[in-house]
Design a protein around this motif. Structure first.
Motif, PDB file in Angstrom:
ATOM      1  N   SER A  50       0.858  -1.189   0.000  1.00 10.25           N
ATOM      2  CA  SER A  50       0.000   0.000   0.000  1.00 10.25           C
ATOM      3  C   SER A  50       0.887   1.229   0.000  1.00 10.25           C
ATOM      4  CB  SER A  50      -0.871   0.003   1.259  1.00 10.25           C
ATOM      5  OG  SER A  50      -1.487   1.268   1.430  1.00 10.25           O
ATOM      6  N   ASP A  51       0.468   2.235  -0.729  1.00  9.60           N
ATOM      7  CA  ASP A  51       1.120   3.537  -0.569  1.00  9.60           C
ATOM      8  C   ASP A  51       0.780   4.050   0.826  1.00  9.60           C
ATOM      9  OD1 ASP A  51       1.949   3.335  -3.133  1.00  9.60           O
ATOM     10  OD2 ASP A  51       0.641   4.915  -3.933  1.00  9.60           O
ATOM     11  N   THR A  52       1.545   5.012   1.287  1.00 11.84           N
ATOM     12  CA  THR A  52       1.208   5.611   2.589  1.00 11.84           C
ATOM     13  C   THR A  52      -0.136   6.317   2.446  1.00 11.84           C
ATOM     14  OG1 THR A  52       3.527   5.958   2.980  1.00 11.84           O
ATOM     15  CG2 THR A  52       2.008   7.198   4.376  1.00 11.84           C
ATOM     16  N   PRO A  53      -1.120   5.946   3.258  1.00 14.66           N
ATOM     17  CA  PRO A  53      -2.446   6.562   3.073  1.00 14.66           C
ATOM     18  C   PRO A  53      -2.410   8.069   3.382  1.00 14.66           C
ATOM     19  CG  PRO A  53      -2.434   5.112   4.988  1.00 14.66           C
ATOM     20  CD  PRO A  53      -1.101   4.962   4.333  1.00 14.66           C
ATOM     21  N   PRO A  54      -3.311   8.831   2.771  1.00 15.60           N
ATOM     22  CA  PRO A  54      -3.297  10.290   2.963  1.00 15.60           C
ATOM     23  C   PRO A  54      -3.686  10.709   4.380  1.00 15.60           C
ATOM     24  CG  PRO A  54      -5.117   9.618   1.558  1.00 15.60           C
ATOM     25  CD  PRO A  54      -4.299   8.414   1.778  1.00 15.60           C
ATOM     26  N   PHE A  55      -4.243   9.797   5.139  1.00 17.08           N
ATOM     27  CA  PHE A  55      -4.503  10.074   6.562  1.00 17.08           C
ATOM     28  C   PHE A  55      -4.427   8.732   7.282  1.00 17.08           C
ATOM     29  CE2 PHE A  55      -8.459   9.807   4.173  1.00 17.08           C
ATOM     30  CZ  PHE A  55      -9.103   8.757   4.779  1.00 17.08           C
ATOM     31  N   PRO A  56      -4.086   8.747   8.566  1.00 18.13           N
ATOM     32  CA  PRO A  56      -3.970   7.466   9.262  1.00 18.13           C
ATOM     33  C   PRO A  56      -5.337   6.806   9.440  1.00 18.13           C
ATOM     34  CG  PRO A  56      -3.396   9.319  10.717  1.00 18.13           C
ATOM     35  CD  PRO A  56      -3.763   9.901   9.410  1.00 18.13           C
ATOM     36  N   ILE A  57      -5.331   5.473   9.320  1.00 17.10           N
ATOM     37  CA  ILE A  57      -6.592   4.737   9.423  1.00 17.10           C
ATOM     38  C   ILE A  57      -6.844   4.470  10.905  1.00 17.10           C
ATOM     39  CG2 ILE A  57      -7.868   2.726   8.597  1.00 17.10           C
ATOM     40  CD1 ILE A  57      -6.813   4.572   6.356  1.00 17.10           C
ATOM     41  N   LYS A  99     -12.787  12.022  -0.452  1.00 19.81           N
ATOM     42  CA  LYS A  99     -12.081  11.704  -1.698  1.00 19.81           C
ATOM     43  C   LYS A  99     -11.532  10.279  -1.623  1.00 19.81           C
ATOM     44  CE  LYS A  99      -8.099  13.526  -4.264  1.00 19.81           C
ATOM     45  NZ  LYS A  99      -8.375  13.009  -5.578  1.00 19.81           N
ATOM     46  N   TYR A 100     -11.050   9.910  -0.450  1.00 20.71           N
ATOM     47  CA  TYR A 100     -10.532   8.553  -0.249  1.00 20.71           C
ATOM     48  C   TYR A 100     -11.516   7.793   0.630  1.00 20.71           C
ATOM     49  CZ  TYR A 100      -6.183  10.366  -2.133  1.00 20.71           C
ATOM     50  OH  TYR A 100      -5.241  10.929  -2.943  1.00 20.71           O
ATOM     51  N   ARG A 101     -12.761   7.760   0.213  1.00 25.38           N
ATOM     52  CA  ARG A 101     -13.800   7.208   1.075  1.00 25.38           C
ATOM     53  C   ARG A 101     -13.525   5.749   1.440  1.00 25.38           C
ATOM     54  NH1 ARG A 101     -17.333   8.661   4.941  1.00 25.38           N
ATOM     55  NH2 ARG A 101     -19.381   7.705   4.714  1.00 25.38           N
ATOM     56  N   LEU A 106     -13.646   4.409   5.173  1.00 24.05           N
ATOM     57  CA  LEU A 106     -14.517   3.313   5.625  1.00 24.05           C
ATOM     58  C   LEU A 106     -13.734   2.201   6.322  1.00 24.05           C
ATOM     59  CD1 LEU A 106     -16.925   2.998   2.565  1.00 24.05           C
ATOM     60  CD2 LEU A 106     -17.467   3.914   4.815  1.00 24.05           C
ATOM     61  N   ARG A 107     -12.399   2.190   6.118  1.00 29.15           N
ATOM     62  CA  ARG A 107     -11.590   1.194   6.829  1.00 29.15           C
ATOM     63  C   ARG A 107     -11.476   1.540   8.307  1.00 29.15           C
ATOM     64  NH1 ARG A 107      -6.098   0.264   3.455  1.00 29.15           N
ATOM     65  NH2 ARG A 107      -7.212  -0.482   1.623  1.00 29.15           N
TER      66      ARG A 107
END
Ligand code: ASP
Length: 621
Positions: free
Chosen positions: A137-144, A157-159, A163-164
């Motif tokens: 995975s690329d580094t997500p734009p915000f922490p899950i 935008k990264y719904r 949702l994760r």
């Protein structure tokens, strides 16, 4: 942990290398998931398990590598030890957040003092013997993570990443339980789940339609249903007797915070009922739903209130009855008196707030601004000081009788503040009704853990639309007037009452329905009262009037807003948190970028020519 700790490697060791050679994506190769990431407990000690999920977090610690593995159900701590499985451990250096992995290993008890009682799997960890990299995975734009302060625009935008996050995922797990509970309940009562068309003709529910151009019939449009209202009535004419559907409805409205252009209804219709039967069935549905999803017992039966009483006492047709602060009519006390603002007002109402003496000047000024949103000109008030003296800019205009009358009517006591609205009735109700809600919050009167359902009944059939200067249906034009009123609606449109009922929960309208008009003459009389000509009625609803001629049974039903209900069940603050792929307040989808331009060829095929080139409005939110 002590016996496995090699101890001498610094925690950062390994970070200097990139480990790219280990990032080879593997097939499942016959591995099967044995448990979800929320399932393992001390009861599973020593068993060999296979987990699959996303890496929440990797930490290297004393030679061991720990990861929290996440799936929609929860987290399990997994450990890679250089002694137990050197190859698996070495490759685990390559693991990063949000990688998708399969881990096979043995369930062990966490070492003394390392258990995490706040996690269902907190007593155990999985000692990895083998693992597979299923995807990077690329580094997500915000922490899950549950607590994330990323802007909602970025999250939308990264719904799929949003949702994760467990807090959101949980809402959809509960939403599914709610939907299944509804299906079980209605199936048990003989309701058939039947789908109705999405490409259809306008159904008047008071909003603007979304239109879909037809290619085959150029220049013609389908409308997306505002509700399946007419179709469900036709299913009753067809003798299918009991219908329901969990269905998308579309309304092109300017969106307030808690609205979406497409939303989901639990839509229900039944043949041969009276109001009591529909309300009984509907109450049972909501009681079962609350019990089965969050274990809450709602009262039986739900209290009832007429529309008149709701507006009179709460200034709202969806009153929040979890607290008091009723509105009181004091017009008669000041009628003919010397204080003209009160004496000449079409409506004069007051709300008494025990303990309100503590409100500061600034707070009162803010409340005055607040009520202006609802059309109020200002906000008169009286404070009753601890020594009983009235402090107010207006009491000097009151006679002794007026003061006495007011004190008695409201039961005024030391420490109170009383607010007034002298205005047209709808303005006074809206201003004081909303002020009441605000004061309920300010004084901590609302118990957040309480559920207070009620029915509001005896709605007016019609209401006057001052903009269009005509009478419109309060619910929709298929709602039956109360017995004996059909003939009169054309003459006294403001007086007729509807066989309609709304279900309200904690100040939210969660459902509404009615007994329907089921004769052609009745439906025609209604259209006439609404100023809809025979020709227009024929053109728009001819098929319904025609159907009513062929033995339509008496029928009625209700529709619930599923999104709103799930919001109440989950305690979500926004309706967007219970809709998987919601729209913004400008009705756009930030992920797919819908709505968007289409190819000229598509427009040509539809026979559509744009008057203006759509501007590129990508900054939309
Ligand atoms: N069709 C109505 C609505 O969408 C509900 C009903 O009357 O059953 O509000």
């Amino acid at each position: 942990m002590t016996e496995q700790t090699t101890g001498d490697l610094p925690a950062t060791q390994g970070e200097e290398r990139d480990y790219d050679e280990y990032r080879v994506i593997e097939d499942l190769g016959g591995w099967k998931r044995s448990h979800t990431c929320n399932a393992l407990t001390a009861a599973d000690l020593d068993s060999t398990v296979t987990l699959m999920g996303w890496v929440q977090f990797r930490r290297d610690h004393g030679g061991l590598i720990f990861i929290d593995l996440r799936d929609r159900e929860g987290l399990t701590q997994c450990v890679f030890s250089p002694e137990l499985a050197p190859a698996a451990h070495e490759r685990a250096h390559a693991i990063r957040s949000e990688y998708v992995v399969a881990i096979r290993g043995v369930v062990r008890r966490r070492p003394e003092g390392m258990a995490n009682p706040s996690m269902p799997t907190g007593e155990v960890e999985v000692y990895a013997t083998e693992w597979k990299l299923l995807n990077t995975s690329d580094t997500p734009p915000f922490p899950i993570e549950d607590r994330v302060d990323a802007a909602e625009m970025l999250r939308l935008k990264y719904r799929y990443l949003d949702l994760r996050r467990p807090r959101l995922a949980k809402n959809f797990i509960l939403r599914n339980r709610a939907a299944q509970s509804v299906r079980r309940y209605l199936d048990g009562l003989g309701f058939l789940e039947i789908e109705t068309p999405v490409l259809t003709k306008s159904t008047p529910e008071g909003a603007r339609d979304f239109l879909v151009p037809s290619r085959m019939s150029q220049g013609m449009f389908y409308a997306l249903p505002q509700s399946p209202q007419i179709f469900k009535q036709l299913l009753m004419v067809s003798g299918l007797d009991r219908y329901f559907q969990i269905v998308k409805c579309f309304r092109d409205e300017d969106l307030r915070a808690d609205r979406q252009p497409e939303f989901t209804q639990i839509d229900i219709e039944m043949s041969f009922p009276d109001e009591e039967q529909v309300m009984d069935m509907a109450e049972g549905l909501i009681r079962t739903l609350f019990k089965e999803t969050i274990g809450v017992e709602l009262p039986s039966p739900f209290p009832r209130m007429t529309y008149r009483q709701a507006m009179g006492e709460y200034g709202s047709d969806k009153p929040d009855v979890r607290f008091g602060l009723p509105l009181q009519d004091v017009k008669d006390i000041f009628a003919g008196g010397g204080f003209k603002v009160f004496a000449s007002a079409p409506c004069l109402k007051a709300v008494r707030v025990p303990g309100g003496l503590e409100l500061s000047r600034k707070e009162i000024d803010d409340l005055t601004e607040f009520v202006k949103i609802y059309g109020a000109q200002g906000l008169a008030w009286i404070k009753v000081k601890e020594d009983g003296e009235w402090q107010s800019p207006i009491v000097k205009f009151f006679s002794e009788d007026e003061k006495k009358g007011l004190a008695e009517r409201l039961g005024m006591a030391n420490g109170d503040i009383v607010f007034f609205q002298a205005a047209k009735e709808d303005v006074a109700n809206a201003a004081l009704g909303n002020l009441r809600l605000k004061l309920g919050e300010r004084f901590g009167l609302i118990d957040d853990s309480a559920y207070a359902p009620l029915w509001v009944t005896d709605f007016p059939l019609l209401e006057y639309d001052p903009e269009d200067k005509r009478w419109v249906a309060k619910h929709h034009p298929f709602t039956s007037p109360q017995p004996g009123q059909l003939e009169e609606i054309a003459f006294k449109p403001g007086e007729a009452l509807a066989r309609a009922y709304d279900m309200v929960l904690n100040g939210n309208e969660i459902g509404g329905g009615s007994i329907r008009i089921h004769t052609p003459a009745g439906q025609k009389a209604m259209f006439k009262a609404l100023g809809i000509s025979d020709d227009e009625a024929e053109e728009k609803f001819g098929f319904l009037i025609e159907a009513l001629k062929y033995g339509a049974p008496p029928h009625g039903g209700i529709a619930f807003g599923l999104d709103r209900i799930v919001m109440l069940l989950t305690g979500a603050k926004s309706i967007r948190d219970v809709i998987a792929f919601p729209k913004t307040q400008k009705a756009t989808c930030l992920m797919t970028e819908a709505p968007n331009v289409v190819a000229r060829k598509q427009l040509r095929e539809l026979g559509i020519q744009l008057r203006e080139k759509p501007e590129d409005k990508k900054e939309d939110a």
